[in-house]
Design a protein around this motif. Structure first.
Motif, mmCIF file in Angstrom:
data_model
loop_
_atom_site.group_PDB
_atom_site.id
_atom_site.type_symbol
_atom_site.label_atom_id
_atom_site.label_comp_id
_atom_site.label_asym_id
_atom_site.label_seq_id
_atom_site.Cartn_x
_atom_site.Cartn_y
_atom_site.Cartn_z
ATOM 1 N N ILE A 303 3.005 -45.353 2.642
ATOM 2 C CA ILE A 303 3.796 -45.611 3.853
ATOM 3 C C ILE A 303 3.846 -47.105 4.155
ATOM 4 C CG2 ILE A 303 3.847 -45.286 6.365
ATOM 5 C CD1 ILE A 303 2.655 -42.469 5.826
ATOM 6 N N LEU A 304 2.708 -47.779 4.054
ATOM 7 C CA LEU A 304 2.674 -49.219 4.323
ATOM 8 C C LEU A 304 3.449 -49.997 3.261
ATOM 9 C CD1 LEU A 304 -1.074 -49.642 5.428
ATOM 10 C CD2 LEU A 304 0.959 -49.501 6.881
ATOM 11 N N GLU A 305 3.350 -49.555 2.005
ATOM 12 C CA GLU A 305 4.076 -50.222 0.926
ATOM 13 C C GLU A 305 5.583 -50.120 1.128
ATOM 14 O OE1 GLU A 305 3.934 -50.366 -3.967
ATOM 15 O OE2 GLU A 305 3.514 -48.482 -2.934
ATOM 16 N N ASP A 306 6.032 -49.000 1.671
ATOM 17 C CA ASP A 306 7.460 -48.792 1.899
ATOM 18 C C ASP A 306 7.971 -49.535 3.128
ATOM 19 O OD1 ASP A 306 7.560 -47.208 -0.323
ATOM 20 O OD2 ASP A 306 7.456 -45.298 0.773
ATOM 21 N N THR A 307 7.048 -50.111 3.896
ATOM 22 C CA THR A 307 7.442 -50.884 5.073
ATOM 23 C C THR A 307 7.768 -52.301 4.625
ATOM 24 O OG1 THR A 307 5.953 -49.570 6.443
ATOM 25 C CG2 THR A 307 6.750 -51.635 7.382
ATOM 26 N N SER A 308 9.032 -52.595 4.466
ATOM 27 C CA SER A 308 9.462 -53.849 3.847
ATOM 28 C C SER A 308 9.345 -55.063 4.766
ATOM 29 C CB SER A 308 10.925 -53.730 3.379
ATOM 30 O OG SER A 308 11.771 -53.443 4.487
ATOM 31 N N LYS A 309 8.987 -54.829 6.028
ATOM 32 C CA LYS A 309 8.992 -55.946 6.988
ATOM 33 C C LYS A 309 7.658 -56.684 7.072
ATOM 34 C CE LYS A 309 12.495 -53.686 9.834
ATOM 35 N NZ LYS A 309 12.816 -53.077 11.145
ATOM 36 N N GLY A 310 6.706 -56.327 6.229
ATOM 37 C CA GLY A 310 5.413 -57.012 6.266
ATOM 38 C C GLY A 310 4.686 -56.904 4.944
ATOM 39 N N ASP A 340 5.454 -42.493 13.624
ATOM 40 C CA ASP A 340 6.349 -41.332 13.499
ATOM 41 C C ASP A 340 6.303 -40.745 12.087
ATOM 42 O OD1 ASP A 340 7.142 -41.509 16.121
ATOM 43 O OD2 ASP A 340 8.978 -42.645 15.693
ATOM 44 N N THR A 341 6.230 -41.628 11.090
ATOM 45 C CA THR A 341 6.162 -41.167 9.694
ATOM 46 C C THR A 341 4.868 -40.414 9.441
ATOM 47 O OG1 THR A 341 7.499 -43.055 8.971
ATOM 48 C CG2 THR A 341 6.246 -41.901 7.284
ATOM 49 N N LEU A 342 3.757 -40.929 9.982
ATOM 50 C CA LEU A 342 2.467 -40.253 9.822
ATOM 51 C C LEU A 342 2.500 -38.870 10.472
ATOM 52 C CD1 LEU A 342 0.040 -43.241 10.539
ATOM 53 C CD2 LEU A 342 0.301 -42.052 8.367
ATOM 54 N N LYS A 343 3.120 -38.794 11.638
ATOM 55 C CA LYS A 343 3.185 -37.518 12.357
ATOM 56 C C LYS A 343 4.005 -36.489 11.574
ATOM 57 C CE LYS A 343 3.704 -38.016 16.709
ATOM 58 N NZ LYS A 343 4.317 -38.254 18.057
ATOM 59 N N SER A 344 5.013 -36.957 10.862
ATOM 60 C CA SER A 344 5.900 -36.036 10.130
ATOM 61 C C SER A 344 5.278 -35.494 8.848
ATOM 62 C CB SER A 344 7.212 -36.749 9.796
ATOM 63 O OG SER A 344 7.005 -37.763 8.825
ATOM 64 N N LEU A 345 4.123 -36.008 8.455
ATOM 65 C CA LEU A 345 3.491 -35.561 7.206
ATOM 66 C C LEU A 345 2.953 -34.129 7.311
ATOM 67 C CD1 LEU A 345 1.472 -38.765 6.132
ATOM 68 C CD2 LEU A 345 3.644 -37.937 5.198
ATOM 69 N N ASN A 346 2.631 -33.677 8.516
ATOM 70 C CA ASN A 346 2.067 -32.334 8.729
ATOM 71 C C ASN A 346 0.794 -32.110 7.915
ATOM 72 O OD1 ASN A 346 4.072 -31.431 10.559
ATOM 73 N ND2 ASN A 346 5.469 -31.072 8.827
ATOM 74 N N CYS A 347 -0.050 -33.121 7.885
ATOM 75 C CA CYS A 347 -1.323 -32.999 7.176
ATOM 76 C C CYS A 347 -2.302 -32.163 7.998
ATOM 77 C CB CYS A 347 -1.926 -34.387 6.947
ATOM 78 S SG CYS A 347 -0.988 -35.426 5.815
ATOM 79 N N ASN A 348 -3.201 -31.471 7.304
ATOM 80 C CA ASN A 348 -4.227 -30.687 7.969
ATOM 81 C C ASN A 348 -5.598 -31.049 7.380
ATOM 82 O OD1 ASN A 348 -5.541 -28.822 9.567
ATOM 83 N ND2 ASN A 348 -5.197 -27.133 8.139
ATOM 84 N N PRO A 349 -6.455 -31.723 8.141
ATOM 85 C CA PRO A 349 -6.244 -32.234 9.498
ATOM 86 C C PRO A 349 -5.237 -33.384 9.516
ATOM 87 C CG PRO A 349 -8.312 -33.054 8.635
ATOM 88 C CD PRO A 349 -7.787 -32.086 7.605
ATOM 89 N N PRO A 350 -4.731 -33.752 10.702
ATOM 90 C CA PRO A 350 -3.716 -34.807 10.782
ATOM 91 C C PRO A 350 -4.235 -36.146 10.251
ATOM 92 C CG PRO A 350 -3.862 -33.578 12.844
ATOM 93 C CD PRO A 350 -5.031 -33.154 12.016
ATOM 94 N N LEU A 351 -3.332 -36.911 9.657
ATOM 95 C CA LEU A 351 -3.635 -38.279 9.217
ATOM 96 C C LEU A 351 -3.204 -39.217 10.332
ATOM 97 C CD1 LEU A 351 -4.305 -40.625 7.360
ATOM 98 C CD2 LEU A 351 -2.170 -40.218 6.124
#
Length: 391
Positions: A303-310, A340-351
């Motif tokens: 997720i961080l790697e895909d964030t092109s702004k930093g 928002d991206t982390l929330k959409s992962l639906n990990c159990n337990p949440p990430l």
């Protein structure tokens, strides 16, 4: 028969020998001379020594407008007047487009004048050896004259330009572009380097071209430009490996510290430092196993790697960092998107993650800036995690 035997004996001499008659016409040039000047005897006979003046004015030696200024011509005149052997050291000569320095002995034998090029064979072999060595080099080498036409190029240069070495000679970059030997991108890079070299006397820059990193070094020599482009692709790859976290593919702590040092050293204003922790990673490892923890680390890294702004880094077990150059509102929006991206992962337990963010103060040390961001990260943890705090 005597002439044939004499000719063969002279041909076996280690020094180059040219025999002139009293009118300074070439009667004979031995094998070493012919090899050295890439000429056969028929090309040398009657011409004495070819120079730029004889070529430009289309006439024989002794007949140009500048013969009175010629070092060789004046030495021969001195020999004829005094009958004393003349020696010329470091005489500049053009052999196959390459200017080299040679030593020359001039002597009088009856009605003949003997020009003896000392150690010509060794010099010839040395030049060929160096040329072969340069052709084996992975580095790119070329020389352009004052008109920016190529006078020398090694094999690596010809390979990069996608043409034969001989095809490049006496052409400039405009001509090579028209012949499709170089593309528009390389043409622009070459032009920028030449302009800077002619302006400053030298030029050093690293370029990326055709999946290769080339460290360009150019220098003005004799009105032309000598270029050596060292291929540092493997070095770059090794450095990349040394600065990359294996699990996440992000930059590692070493790269983070180097980048922070660069920002502080070169007054990198308007950078934000973000420190990021995965919440409850110890609980994940203890209750679900370390493979689960590694999975969450990898997911956050992607997720961080895909964030092109930093630029983001993994700096410890569950610790990440970011260096971001954005305005405050844009920075807040970027982290809102990450959450928002982390929330959409639906990990159990949440990430989930906790983040502390400060504007880098270039008047403070790396440790001081780090501690300020770390304090905000700790505050986010105390307030229940799964949030970011921006000072």
């Amino acid at each position: 028969m005597e002439d044939v035997i004499l000719s063969k004996l002279i041909d076996e001499q280690s020094n180059g020998i040219i025999v002139l008659n009293k009118d300074l016409v070439v009667l004979y040039a031995n094998k070493k001379v012919r090899e050295f000047f890439s000429s056969n005897i028929n090309q040398l006979l009657g011409n004495f020594v070819k120079c730029n003046n004889t070529i430009v004015e289309s006439c024989y030696c002794q007949q140009t407008s500048k013969c009175s200024e010629c070092i060789l011509n004046n030495a021969i005149r001195q020999l004829k007047e005094t009958n004393i052997k003349q020696i010329i050291d470091n005489l500049k000569f053009n052999s196959d487009g390459e200017y080299i320095n040679i030593s020359l002995k001039i002597s009088h034998e009856g009605d003949y004048i003997i020009l003896e090029f000392t150690d010509l064979c060794n010099l010839y072999e040395e030049i060929n050896f160096l040329s072969r060595m340069m052709d084996k080099s992975k580095d790119i080498m070329f020389f352009k004259d004052s008109n920016l036409k190529y006078k020398y190029a090694n094999q690596s240069c010809a390979d990069l330009f996608n043409c034969d070495k001989d095809e490049m000679l006496d052409k400039d970059d405009n001509e090579l572009l028209r012949l499709n030997c170089i593309d528009e991108l390389l043409y622009r890079k070459l032009k920028i380097g030449d302009i800077n070299t002619l302006k400053k006397g030298n030029y050093n820059h690293t370029i990326y071209y055709k999946e290769r990193h080339l460290n360009i070094s150019k220098e003005c020599i004799d009105g032309g430009i000598l270029c050596i482009a060292a291929d540092i692709t493997e070095e770059k790859k090794a450095n990349k490996r040394a600065e990359t976290d294996v699990l996440t593919g992000l930059n590692n702590r070493r790269k983070f510290i180097n980048d922070m040092d660069e920002i502080l050293k070169y007054d990198g204003n308007n950078f934000y430092l973000a420190l990021i922790d995965i919440d409850n990673l110890k609980y994940l490892n203890n209750n679900y196993g370390h493979l689960k923890g590694d999975e969450y680390l990898s997911k956050l890294g992607k997720i961080l790697e895909d964030t092109s702004k930093g630029r983001f880094y993994r700096i410890g077990g569950d610790e990440f960092a970011g260096l971001i150059r954005l305005k405050k509102n844009a920075l807040e929006s970027m982290f809102d998107d990450i959450f928002d991206t982390l929330k959409s992962l639906n990990c159990n337990p949440p990430l989930t993650i906790s983040v502390g963010i400060v504007l880098v103060d270039i008047n403070k040390t790396y440790i001081e800036n780090y501690k300020e961001a770390d304090n905000l990260l700790y505050e986010a943890k105390k307030k229940g995690k799964n949030r970011f705090i921006l000072s």
